[in-house]
Scaffold this active site. Structure first.
Site, short mmCIF file in Angstrom:
data_model
loop_
_atom_site.label_atom_id
_atom_site.label_comp_id
_atom_site.label_asym_id
_atom_site.label_seq_id
_atom_site.Cartn_x
_atom_site.Cartn_y
_atom_site.Cartn_z
N TYR A 1 -31.14 48.05 45.33
CA TYR A 1 -30.93 49.35 45.95
C TYR A 1 -31.42 49.28 47.38
O TYR A 1 -32.52 48.76 47.62
CB TYR A 1 -31.67 50.46 45.19
CG TYR A 1 -30.70 51.45 44.62
CD1 TYR A 1 -29.90 52.21 45.47
CD2 TYR A 1 -30.53 51.61 43.26
CE1 TYR A 1 -28.96 53.08 44.96
CE2 TYR A 1 -29.60 52.49 42.74
CZ TYR A 1 -28.82 53.23 43.60
OH TYR A 1 -27.88 54.10 43.10
N GLU B 1 -30.90 52.08 49.95
CA GLU B 1 -30.61 53.29 50.70
C GLU B 1 -31.47 53.34 51.96
O GLU B 1 -32.65 52.95 51.93
CB GLU B 1 -30.94 54.49 49.80
CG GLU B 1 -30.17 55.72 50.15
CD GLU B 1 -30.53 56.86 49.22
OE1 GLU B 1 -30.47 56.67 47.99
OE2 GLU B 1 -30.90 57.91 49.74
N ASP C 1 -8.73 54.94 63.71
CA ASP C 1 -8.83 54.26 62.42
C ASP C 1 -8.02 52.97 62.55
O ASP C 1 -6.80 52.98 62.47
CB ASP C 1 -8.26 55.17 61.33
CG ASP C 1 -8.27 54.53 59.95
OD1 ASP C 1 -8.58 53.32 59.85
OD2 ASP C 1 -7.96 55.25 58.98
N THR D 1 -11.26 49.08 57.83
CA THR D 1 -11.54 48.33 56.62
C THR D 1 -11.98 46.94 57.09
O THR D 1 -11.79 46.59 58.25
CB THR D 1 -10.29 48.15 55.74
OG1 THR D 1 -9.32 47.41 56.50
CG2 THR D 1 -9.70 49.48 55.31
N LYS E 1 -8.39 43.86 55.48
CA LYS E 1 -6.97 43.76 55.82
C LYS E 1 -6.82 42.61 56.83
O LYS E 1 -7.19 41.50 56.52
CB LYS E 1 -6.44 45.10 56.29
CG LYS E 1 -6.52 46.16 55.16
CD LYS E 1 -5.94 47.51 55.54
CE LYS E 1 -6.08 48.49 54.39
NZ LYS E 1 -5.62 49.85 54.73
N ARG F 1 -13.56 43.28 50.59
CA ARG F 1 -13.11 44.66 50.46
C ARG F 1 -14.24 45.58 50.91
O ARG F 1 -15.32 45.56 50.33
CB ARG F 1 -12.81 44.87 48.97
CG ARG F 1 -12.08 46.08 48.56
CD ARG F 1 -11.27 45.78 47.30
NE ARG F 1 -10.14 44.96 47.70
CZ ARG F 1 -9.06 45.44 48.30
NH1 ARG F 1 -8.92 46.73 48.52
NH2 ARG F 1 -8.08 44.64 48.67
C1 LIG Z 1 -5.98 51.05 54.19
C2 LIG Z 1 -6.31 52.20 55.05
C3 LIG Z 1 -7.38 53.06 54.75
C4 LIG Z 1 -8.12 53.00 53.44
O1 LIG Z 1 -8.80 51.87 53.18
P1 LIG Z 1 -9.44 51.64 51.72
O2 LIG Z 1 -10.34 50.49 51.90
O3 LIG Z 1 -8.31 51.41 50.80
O4 LIG Z 1 -10.19 52.89 51.37
C5 LIG Z 1 -7.72 54.04 55.66
N1 LIG Z 1 -7.03 54.18 56.80
C6 LIG Z 1 -5.97 53.41 57.11
C7 LIG Z 1 -5.25 53.65 58.40
C8 LIG Z 1 -5.57 52.40 56.24
O5 LIG Z 1 -4.51 51.66 56.54
#
Ligand SMILES: *Cc1c(COP(=O)(O)O)cnc(C)c1O
Length: 479
Positions: free
Chosen positions: A65, A67, A242, A271, A274, A280
């Site tokens: 843990y 936090e 994002d 993320t 990707k 992940r």
């Molecule tokens: C994939 C994605 C997310 C979400 O990511 P997760 O790890 O699946 O929660 C958020 N914003 C955009 C633009 C994405 O392409």
């Protein structure tokens, strides 16, 4: 680099240990590797993390843990977690040139929630506390607290529309962000498929959002973040980007200047799994103004940090700082452009007519198909993609009219532009040979389709041939 032998031994030993407890889990893990090795993975949001990244996740850090933040924990004994969290944050800051990095979010969605609440805390909660002349929410009167909750729930967000490639978490009703914010979205120019910045500016002037969001999951072009920041500034909005999909292209310096979000945005989320090719997870980058609020992500909106994943983030971010990652990022885009050109040359219709990032959006209505029919026909033929809406999609978000394909995963395997042309050929053959099916009552179906199984088999074999020269995890043999 570790020796291939060490990597094989590590995974084999791990499976042996798991097999002794629950053999079906060990079998499923082995089967997953086999499946991934055999499929032509064109899912734009997926990749293959390195053995070092994968192995960093399977250990004792999972038991801890932690936090709090580095050096300020609510639990004793976090010195080793501090080491890996600090390393992950340092690599992230250096890699992206950000002054602050928060590496605890468990996913991209979580990273966005952290960012939204950091902005709300900074721009709505803090001023309310100041007005009431108290230091924290517990000190507000019932009346002031009630007023603050209403004010927090009465803010506006402007983001990219879903069918233009925006993400559900940018204020759309099925997601909690849509229940939190009054949302309006900007689309793309119907003629060109591109973001029309004048229209975004107009929407911002009319709507006066607290937050202007840029970023996408299915827009095949660059975004000019300098212009978006100017728009945000002109209406006093916080500018959030994002970069979940294209973080690898930012890290690899393919997106620079106006197209690098980090110097222009107040706050950037991503993320890590990707195009960035890590474990992940998620991450938030920001300047000093929002850093304290961002660091409150756990327990504000996040469950306890995942120290084993932060360890893997540190490994993957260290990999992304090496010069060969920039080469990888450039090859992702070269491959996407080769794929787009190959498809265009064979007569496919592409949203915006091409790409300048890692993804291509095929408008399959040109083949007389829905996205759902095309996705399944391609899957039957060993080609893994996903259906996606196109701008002003007549088939809605479920059936759709698009197929989204991306190159980060195949580029990791080593495929190049010649293989992308071959891939375009396979996709075109399948889509041009598939016809829409009909329902039992004879009406046209949006899901059923007809594809000669012999053709699907043939394409499947050709896809496997294409991959055979580029083995996935060549260093790992499980048997
Ligand atoms: C994939 C994605 C997310 C979400 O990511 P997760 O790890 O699946 O929660 C958020 N914003 C955009 C633009 C994405 O392409």
């Amino acid at each position: 680099m570790s020796s291939p032998n060490a990597e094989s031994t590590a995974f084999r030993s791990a499976l042996e240990v798991i097999r002794a407890v629950e053999p079906r889990v060990a079998d499923a893990i082995g089967a997953e590797l086999a499946d991934q090795r055999e499929s032509l993975k064109l899912i734009a949001s997926e990749n293959y993390a390195s053995p070092a990244t994968l192995l960093a996740m399977g250990n004792w850090f999972s038991d801890k843990y932690a936090e709090g933040t580095v050096g300020r924990r609510f639990y004793a004994g976090c010195q080793n977690v501090d080491t890996v969290e600090a390393l992950a944050a340092e690599h992230a800051r250096e890699l992206f040139g950000a002054s602050h990095a928060y590496v605890q979010p468990h996913s991209g969605i979580d990273a966005n929630l952290v960012a939204f609440w950091a902005i709300l805390a900074d721009r709505v909660e803090s001023p309310a506390l100041k007005r009431a002349q108290v230091r924290q929410v517990n000190d507000l009167t019932e009346e002031d607290w009630f007023a603050l909750r209403r004010e927090l729930g009465d803010q506006r967000m402007l983001g990219m529309s879903l069918d233009a490639g925006g993400h559900l978490t940018h204020g759309f009703r099925p997601n909690i962000s849509g229940k939190m914010f009054d949302q309006r979205s900007y689309g793309t120019d119907p003629a060109t498929g591109l973001i029309d910045y004048d229209r975004v500016a107009e929407a911002a002037r009319e709507f006066r959002p607290l937050i202007l969001v840029a970023g996408y999951s299915a827009y095949p072009r660059k975004v000019n973040f300098r212009i978006m920041r100017e728009i945000a500034d002109s209406v006093g909005a916080t500018f959030m980007v994002d970069m979940a999909h294209f973080a690898g292209l930012v890290a690899g310096k393919v997106f620079t200047g106006d197209f690098d979000p980090v110097p222009h945005a107040h706050i950037v989320t991503t993320t890590t799994h990707k195009s960035l090719r890590g474990p992940r997870g998620g991450m938030v980058l920001c300047g000093p103004e929002l850093a304290d609020q961002v660091d409150r992500g756990c327990p504000m909106v996040l469950g306890g940090p995942l120290p084993h994943v932060m360890a893997a983030k540190a490994v993957a971010l260290a990999e992304a700082r090496r010069p060969d990652f920039a080469d990888y990022a450039q090859r992702i885009v070269d491959n996407a452009q080769a794929l787009a050109e190959g498809l265009l040359r064979r007569g496919a219709t592409l949203v915006t007519g091409g790409t300048d990032n890692h993804l291509v959006l095929i408008d399959v209505s040109g083949y007389g198909l829905t996205g759902r029919q095309a996705e399944q026909a391609l899957l039957d033929s060993g080609i893994v993609t996903n259906r996606n809406a196109v701008p002003q999609d007549p088939n809605g978000a479920w059936y759709t009219s698009g197929i989204r394909i991306g190159t980060p995963a195949l580029t990791t395997r080593g495929l190049g532009t010649a293989e992308m042309d071959a891939t375009a050929e396979l996709i075109h053959i399948v889509l041009s040979q598939t016809t829409p099916g009909s329902n039992a009552d004879g009406t046209p179906s949006k899901a059923k389709y007809v594809l000669d199984p012999a053709l699907a088999d043939k394409v499947s074999r050709q896809a496997t041939d294409l991959l055979s020269t580029y083995p996935l995890y060549p260093s790992v043999t499980l048997a």
